[in-house]
Design a protein around this motif. Structure first.
Motif, PDB file in Angstrom:
ATOM      1  N   ILE A 154      41.014  38.212  41.693  1.00 21.81           N
ATOM      2  CA  ILE A 154      40.551  39.425  41.018  1.00 21.81           C
ATOM      3  C   ILE A 154      39.305  40.007  41.671  1.00 21.81           C
ATOM      4  CG2 ILE A 154      41.543  38.773  38.808  1.00 21.81           C
ATOM      5  CD1 ILE A 154      38.706  37.988  37.918  1.00 21.81           C
ATOM      6  N   TYR A 155      38.769  39.331  42.672  1.00 25.13           N
ATOM      7  CA  TYR A 155      37.508  39.746  43.280  1.00 25.13           C
ATOM      8  C   TYR A 155      37.554  39.380  44.761  1.00 25.13           C
ATOM      9  CZ  TYR A 155      32.418  40.355  43.460  1.00 25.13           C
ATOM     10  OH  TYR A 155      31.161  40.798  43.724  1.00 25.13           O
ATOM     11  N   ALA A 156      37.174  40.318  45.636  1.00 22.70           N
ATOM     12  CA  ALA A 156      37.239  40.070  47.077  1.00 22.70           C
ATOM     13  C   ALA A 156      36.022  39.284  47.563  1.00 22.70           C
ATOM     14  CB  ALA A 156      37.312  41.384  47.835  1.00 22.70           C
ATOM     15  N   VAL A 157      36.269  38.178  48.227  1.00 17.45           N
ATOM     16  CA  VAL A 157      35.215  37.394  48.866  1.00 17.45           C
ATOM     17  C   VAL A 157      35.682  37.097  50.267  1.00 17.45           C
ATOM     18  CG1 VAL A 157      33.928  35.234  48.831  1.00 17.45           C
ATOM     19  CG2 VAL A 157      34.509  36.353  46.686  1.00 17.45           C
ATOM     20  N   PRO A 158      34.963  37.468  51.279  1.00 18.41           N
ATOM     21  CA  PRO A 158      33.650  38.106  51.266  1.00 18.41           C
ATOM     22  C   PRO A 158      33.755  39.610  50.982  1.00 18.41           C
ATOM     23  CG  PRO A 158      34.359  37.807  53.524  1.00 18.41           C
ATOM     24  CD  PRO A 158      35.419  37.189  52.648  1.00 18.41           C
ATOM     25  N   ASN A 159      32.639  40.178  50.546  1.00 21.06           N
ATOM     26  CA  ASN A 159      32.523  41.615  50.360  1.00 21.06           C
ATOM     27  C   ASN A 159      31.177  42.042  50.924  1.00 21.06           C
ATOM     28  OD1 ASN A 159      30.468  41.412  48.213  1.00 21.06           O
ATOM     29  ND2 ASN A 159      32.154  40.582  46.996  1.00 21.06           N
ATOM     30  N   ASN A 160      30.876  43.352  50.853  1.00 21.60           N
ATOM     31  CA  ASN A 160      29.627  43.795  51.480  1.00 21.60           C
ATOM     32  C   ASN A 160      28.428  43.753  50.531  1.00 21.60           C
ATOM     33  OD1 ASN A 160      29.955  46.064  49.930  1.00 21.60           O
ATOM     34  ND2 ASN A 160      29.745  47.508  51.608  1.00 21.60           N
ATOM     35  N   GLY A 161      28.557  43.099  49.393  1.00 25.96           N
ATOM     36  CA  GLY A 161      27.412  42.891  48.512  1.00 25.96           C
ATOM     37  C   GLY A 161      27.348  43.848  47.342  1.00 25.96           C
ATOM     38  N   GLY A 162      26.176  44.427  47.141  1.00 27.26           N
ATOM     39  CA  GLY A 162      25.900  45.242  45.963  1.00 27.26           C
ATOM     40  C   GLY A 162      26.792  46.456  45.793  1.00 27.26           C
ATOM     41  N   TRP A 163      27.152  47.107  46.878  1.00 26.94           N
ATOM     42  CA  TRP A 163      28.000  48.301  46.757  1.00 26.94           C
ATOM     43  C   TRP A 163      29.399  47.929  46.286  1.00 26.94           C
ATOM     44  CZ3 TRP A 163      26.288  52.771  45.786  1.00 26.94           C
ATOM     45  CH2 TRP A 163      25.073  53.188  46.307  1.00 26.94           C
ATOM     46  N   TYR A 164      29.930  46.818  46.753  1.00 24.53           N
ATOM     47  CA  TYR A 164      31.236  46.365  46.265  1.00 24.53           C
ATOM     48  C   TYR A 164      31.142  46.043  44.777  1.00 24.53           C
ATOM     49  CZ  TYR A 164      35.436  43.654  45.497  1.00 24.53           C
ATOM     50  OH  TYR A 164      36.623  43.196  44.993  1.00 24.53           O
ATOM     51  N   ASP A 165      30.081  45.343  44.393  1.00 24.78           N
ATOM     52  CA  ASP A 165      29.887  44.996  42.983  1.00 24.78           C
ATOM     53  C   ASP A 165      29.807  46.245  42.118  1.00 24.78           C
ATOM     54  OD1 ASP A 165      29.849  42.355  43.728  1.00 24.78           O
ATOM     55  OD2 ASP A 165      27.664  42.201  43.705  1.00 24.78           O
ATOM     56  N   PHE A 166      29.062  47.250  42.579  1.00 29.07           N
ATOM     57  CA  PHE A 166      28.930  48.492  41.822  1.00 29.07           C
ATOM     58  C   PHE A 166      30.280  49.203  41.717  1.00 29.07           C
ATOM     59  CE2 PHE A 166      27.830  53.098  41.686  1.00 29.07           C
ATOM     60  CZ  PHE A 166      27.337  53.099  40.390  1.00 29.07           C
ATOM     61  N   GLY A 167      31.032  49.242  42.801  1.00 24.88           N
ATOM     62  CA  GLY A 167      32.360  49.847  42.766  1.00 24.88           C
ATOM     63  C   GLY A 167      33.296  49.103  41.821  1.00 24.88           C
ATOM     64  N   TYR A 168      33.212  47.798  41.820  1.00 25.03           N
ATOM     65  CA  TYR A 168      34.032  46.981  40.918  1.00 25.03           C
ATOM     66  C   TYR A 168      33.693  47.309  39.465  1.00 25.03           C
ATOM     67  CZ  TYR A 168      36.599  42.807  39.464  1.00 25.03           C
ATOM     68  OH  TYR A 168      37.488  41.951  38.898  1.00 25.03           O
ATOM     69  N   PHE A 169      32.406  47.420  39.180  1.00 24.80           N
ATOM     70  CA  PHE A 169      31.954  47.771  37.834  1.00 24.80           C
ATOM     71  C   PHE A 169      32.465  49.147  37.430  1.00 24.80           C
ATOM     72  CE2 PHE A 169      28.752  49.885  35.185  1.00 24.80           C
ATOM     73  CZ  PHE A 169      28.791  49.072  34.073  1.00 24.80           C
ATOM     74  N   VAL A 170      32.365  50.122  38.330  1.00 28.76           N
ATOM     75  CA  VAL A 170      32.859  51.476  38.052  1.00 28.76           C
ATOM     76  C   VAL A 170      34.361  51.442  37.796  1.00 28.76           C
ATOM     77  CG1 VAL A 170      33.274  53.748  39.102  1.00 28.76           C
ATOM     78  CG2 VAL A 170      31.027  52.700  39.258  1.00 28.76           C
ATOM     79  N   GLY A 171      35.080  50.694  38.598  1.00 26.45           N
ATOM     80  CA  GLY A 171      36.526  50.601  38.429  1.00 26.45           C
ATOM     81  C   GLY A 171      36.926  49.998  37.101  1.00 26.45           C
ATOM     82  N   VAL A 172      36.235  48.954  36.676  1.00 25.53           N
ATOM     83  CA  VAL A 172      36.575  48.305  35.418  1.00 25.53           C
ATOM     84  C   VAL A 172      36.151  49.157  34.225  1.00 25.53           C
ATOM     85  CG1 VAL A 172      36.020  46.351  33.922  1.00 25.53           C
ATOM     86  CG2 VAL A 172      36.574  45.953  36.294  1.00 25.53           C
TER      87      VAL A 172
END
Length: 103
Positions: free
Chosen positions: A59-77
Motif C-alpha cells: 500500500i506504500y512505495a518504498v523507497p520513495n523520495n521522502g516528504g513529497w511522496y508522503d504529502f501526495g499519499y495524504f492528499v490521495g487518501v
C-alpha cells in the motif's frame, strides 16, 4: 484532571515523535514522488485488500523520495480517496407526515 495534566501525555507523544527518523535506504531522489503518492493514496483501499492476499502488492512505495511522496499519499487518501466522502451525509425522505395542530 486539570488542563495541564491532560496536556502531559500529548507533550510526551510529540517529544517521542520528534525522535522518529526514516531509514536512509527508504529515500531515493529518483524514486516515486508527489504524483505517484497521490495515485497510491487514491487506490489505497483496493491496494490494501489486494495486499492481504498477494505478496507482491503493497500500500506504500518504498523507497520513495521522502516528504513529497508522503504529502501526495495524504492528499490521495484524504481528498481524493476514502477520506473525501467521509463527511457527507445523504438523507432520503420516503414520506412526509403532516402534523395537524388542533386549536
Amino acid at each position: 484532571m486539570t488542563g495541564s495534566a491532560r496536556l502531559l501525555p500529548v507533550a510526551a507523544l510529540l517529544a517521542l515523535a520528534g525522535c522518529a527518523r526514516q531509514v536512509t535506504t527508504a529515500v531515493a531522489p529518483e524514486a516515486p514522488g508527489f504524483l505517484l503518492g497521490v495515485w497510491h493514496g487514491f487506490i489505497f483501499p483496493v491496494a490494501w485488500v489486494l495486499s492481504l492476499f498477494l505478496d507482491n502488492v503493497a500500500i506504500y512505495a518504498v523507497p520513495n523520495n521522502g516528504g513529497w511522496y508522503d504529502f501526495g499519499y495524504f492528499v490521495g487518501v484524504m481528498f481524493l480517496g476514502v477520506g473525501a466522502h467521509g463527511g457527507k451525509r445523504v438523507v432520503y425522505r420516503d414520506r412526509v407526515i403532516e402534523k395537524r395542530v388542533i386549536d
